[in-house]
Design a protein around this motif. Structure first.
Motif, PDB file in Angstrom:
ATOM      1  N   GLY A 163       0.799  -1.166  -0.080  1.00 38.16           N
ATOM      2  CA  GLY A 163       0.023  -0.185  -0.006  1.00 38.16           C
ATOM      3  C   GLY A 163       0.772   1.315  -0.076  1.00 38.16           C
ATOM      4  N   HIS A 164       2.302   0.980  -0.018  1.00 37.51           N
ATOM      5  CA  HIS A 164       2.947   2.235  -0.088  1.00 37.51           C
ATOM      6  C   HIS A 164       2.798   3.171  -1.316  1.00 37.51           C
ATOM      7  N   ARG A 165       3.262   4.422  -1.399  1.00 37.21           N
ATOM      8  CA  ARG A 165       3.190   5.159  -2.430  1.00 37.21           C
ATOM      9  C   ARG A 165       4.547   5.700  -2.850  1.00 37.21           C
ATOM     10  N   PHE A 166       5.683   5.146  -2.454  1.00 35.31           N
ATOM     11  CA  PHE A 166       6.851   5.662  -2.858  1.00 35.31           C
ATOM     12  C   PHE A 166       7.139   5.693  -4.190  1.00 35.31           C
ATOM     13  N   VAL A 167       8.040   6.639  -4.808  1.00 35.84           N
ATOM     14  CA  VAL A 167       8.546   6.650  -6.183  1.00 35.84           C
ATOM     15  C   VAL A 167       9.800   6.142  -6.020  1.00 35.84           C
ATOM     16  N   PRO A 168      10.330   5.158  -6.658  1.00 38.38           N
ATOM     17  CA  PRO A 168      11.850   4.732  -6.479  1.00 38.38           C
ATOM     18  C   PRO A 168      12.872   5.665  -6.511  1.00 38.38           C
ATOM     19  N   THR A 169      13.170   6.377  -7.689  1.00 41.51           N
ATOM     20  CA  THR A 169      14.080   7.821  -7.500  1.00 41.51           C
ATOM     21  C   THR A 169      13.702   8.635  -6.360  1.00 41.51           C
ATOM     22  N   GLU A 170      12.924   8.811  -5.933  1.00 42.37           N
ATOM     23  CA  GLU A 170      12.594  10.090  -4.794  1.00 42.37           C
ATOM     24  C   GLU A 170      13.093   9.013  -3.549  1.00 42.37           C
ATOM     25  N   TRP A 193      16.974  -0.926   6.059  1.00 45.86           N
ATOM     26  CA  TRP A 193      16.105  -0.718   4.773  1.00 45.86           C
ATOM     27  C   TRP A 193      15.352  -1.923   4.880  1.00 45.86           C
ATOM     28  N   GLY A 194      13.967  -1.820   5.059  1.00 48.79           N
ATOM     29  CA  GLY A 194      12.849  -2.901   5.071  1.00 48.79           C
ATOM     30  C   GLY A 194      12.141  -3.043   4.245  1.00 48.79           C
ATOM     31  N   PHE A 195      11.309  -4.326   3.959  1.00 49.56           N
ATOM     32  CA  PHE A 195      10.269  -4.475   3.289  1.00 49.56           C
ATOM     33  C   PHE A 195       9.534  -5.530   3.651  1.00 49.56           C
ATOM     34  N   ASP A 196       8.273  -5.711   3.560  1.00 49.46           N
ATOM     35  CA  ASP A 196       7.314  -6.784   3.769  1.00 49.46           C
ATOM     36  C   ASP A 196       7.206  -7.879   2.831  1.00 49.46           C
ATOM     37  N   ALA A 197       6.806  -9.118   3.076  1.00 50.52           N
ATOM     38  CA  ALA A 197       6.931 -10.181   2.161  1.00 50.52           C
ATOM     39  C   ALA A 197       6.123 -10.039   0.895  1.00 50.52           C
ATOM     40  N   GLN A 198       4.892  -9.153   0.970  1.00 49.54           N
ATOM     41  CA  GLN A 198       3.948  -8.888  -0.072  1.00 49.54           C
ATOM     42  C   GLN A 198       4.908  -7.800  -1.226  1.00 49.54           C
ATOM     43  N   SER A 199       5.648  -7.342  -0.740  1.00 50.53           N
ATOM     44  CA  SER A 199       6.562  -6.241  -1.480  1.00 50.53           C
ATOM     45  C   SER A 199       7.850  -6.801  -1.968  1.00 50.53           C
ATOM     46  N   MET A 200       8.010  -8.314  -1.540  1.00 52.60           N
ATOM     47  CA  MET A 200       9.407  -8.480  -2.098  1.00 52.60           C
ATOM     48  C   MET A 200       9.831  -8.892  -3.526  1.00 52.60           C
ATOM     49  N   VAL A 201       8.808  -9.108  -4.482  1.00 50.20           N
ATOM     50  CA  VAL A 201       9.108  -9.139  -5.603  1.00 50.20           C
ATOM     51  C   VAL A 201       9.447  -7.890  -6.342  1.00 50.20           C
ATOM     52  N   PHE A 206      13.443  -0.145  -4.970  1.00 51.96           N
ATOM     53  CA  PHE A 206      13.771   0.876  -3.745  1.00 51.96           C
ATOM     54  C   PHE A 206      15.202   0.473  -3.018  1.00 51.96           C
ATOM     55  N   TYR A 207      15.873  -0.359  -3.346  1.00 57.70           N
ATOM     56  CA  TYR A 207      17.059  -0.765  -2.610  1.00 57.70           C
ATOM     57  C   TYR A 207      18.121   0.584  -2.623  1.00 57.70           C
ATOM     58  N   PRO A 208      18.248   1.100  -1.622  1.00 60.15           N
ATOM     59  CA  PRO A 208      19.175   2.401  -1.501  1.00 60.15           C
ATOM     60  C   PRO A 208      20.971   2.217  -1.749  1.00 60.15           C
ATOM     61  N   GLY A 209      21.231   0.960  -1.701  1.00 63.86           N
ATOM     62  CA  GLY A 209      22.638   0.360  -1.820  1.00 63.86           C
ATOM     63  C   GLY A 209      23.466   0.189  -0.531  1.00 63.86           C
ATOM     64  N   ARG A 210      24.416  -0.669  -0.700  1.00 58.80           N
ATOM     65  CA  ARG A 210      25.137  -0.878   0.655  1.00 58.80           C
ATOM     66  C   ARG A 210      25.725   0.204   1.414  1.00 58.80           C
ATOM     67  N   GLY A 211      26.014   1.215   0.652  1.00 65.90           N
ATOM     68  CA  GLY A 211      26.514   2.407   1.304  1.00 65.90           C
ATOM     69  C   GLY A 211      25.630   3.232   2.146  1.00 65.90           C
ATOM     70  N   ALA A 212      24.202   3.071   1.840  1.00 65.51           N
ATOM     71  CA  ALA A 212      23.235   3.839   2.618  1.00 65.51           C
ATOM     72  C   ALA A 212      22.573   2.875   3.700  1.00 65.51           C
ATOM     73  N   ALA A 213      22.578   1.524   3.413  1.00 71.05           N
ATOM     74  CA  ALA A 213      21.801   0.811   4.597  1.00 71.05           C
ATOM     75  C   ALA A 213      22.774  -0.236   5.146  1.00 71.05           C
ATOM     76  N   ASP A 214      22.870  -0.462   6.415  1.00 67.08           N
ATOM     77  CA  ASP A 214      23.536  -1.234   7.247  1.00 67.08           C
ATOM     78  C   ASP A 214      22.999  -2.659   7.310  1.00 67.08           C
ATOM     79  N   TRP A 215      21.654  -2.692   7.335  1.00 67.24           N
ATOM     80  CA  TRP A 215      21.106  -3.984   7.525  1.00 67.24           C
ATOM     81  C   TRP A 215      19.842  -3.874   6.614  1.00 67.24           C
ATOM     82  N   ILE A 216      19.416  -5.173   6.495  1.00 68.17           N
ATOM     83  CA  ILE A 216      17.909  -5.304   5.649  1.00 68.17           C
ATOM     84  C   ILE A 216      17.184  -6.154   6.654  1.00 68.17           C
TER      85      ILE A 216
END
Length: 233
Positions: A163-170, A193-201, A206-216
């Motif tokens: 149900g999120h409304r994020f735009v990947p680039t933003e 950086w997190g996501f639920d099972a329904q959004s996994m595909v 939306f993955y910001p990269g290793r330099g931005a996120a320490d954990w998933i």
């Protein structure tokens, strides 16, 4: 039926909450061993195959051996606080999770309760209820509050949930800018950086990269019946 969430921190590829600090130390996979070419079912022994990668760089707060177990009890009406919860369950937890919206009241009392119990707070921050979704001023205020105490804190910033409304680039640009905000005001924070099972595909968009996120953090809810049974997810 009731719902429960398990919060478990393990090395990368051992979701639900995994470090991004380097390659995985262990990647479990099912391995079936049988003594003969044709074996009866009761002769098949299930084993876990563990593949070790040398020179693994540990992520922020990642233990060299084992993992962390945590609990989310904020909306559990039967929970009477962290100490009471552990006394009732008989299990020692390393982490307790809390959910808030960006711009909402900072859970200072709850953070102090974690610190007093030698626990690591895990704060899930959802977008603000009104105004600019990516409000850097609100984020800076949150970071200052989180950096007040020199203790390990996990912050799951804007998980990608159904149900999120994020735009990947933003979203990616915001997350990467947030990395710098926490580095300045709360270097004690491991950014998640997190996501639920329904959004996994589609979550990788939306993955910001290793330099931005320490954990998933992979978020999975499961139903528990009155007898304590549940589906193996």
């Amino acid at each position: 039926m009731s719902r429960y969430a398990i919060l478990l921190l393990l090395p990368l590829l051992l979701f639900p909450l995994a470090s991004c600090g380097g390659e995985a130390v262990y990647a479990p996979a099912p391995l079936m061993i049988q003594s003969e070419a044709v074996a009866r079912q009761d002769e098949i022994v299930p084993l876990d195959l563990q593949i070790e990668i040398e020179n693994h760089a540990l992520g922020m707060y990642e233990p060299a051996v084992g993992g962390f177990i945590g609990a989310y009890i904020k909306r559990d009406a039967t929970a009477r606080g962290i100490r009471a919860f552990e006394a009732d369950t008989g299990v020692n937890h390393a982490i307790f999770a809390y959910t808030m919206t960006l711009g909402g009241e900072y859970p200072l009392r709850w953070v102090l309760e974690n610190i007093a119990g030698s626990k690591m707070p895990f704060i899930i921050v959802m977008p603000p209820e009104a105004g600019d979704v990516y409000d850097m001023g609100l984020l800076a205020e949150f970071a200052r509050e989180t950096g007040r105490f020199d203790v390990p804190v996990f912050v799951n910033l804007f998980p990608v949930v159904e149900g999120h409304r994020f735009v990947p680039t933003e979203y990616i640009a915001f997350f990467r800018e947030a990395r710098g905000v926490f580095a300045e005001y709360a270097p004690n924070v491991a950014l998640v950086w997190g996501f639920d099972a329904q959004s996994m595909v589609f979550s990788t968009q939306f993955y910001p990269g290793r330099g931005a996120a320490d954990w998933i953090h992979l978020i999975i809810y499961n139903e528990v019946d009155t007898s304590g049974g549940f589906r193996d997810f």
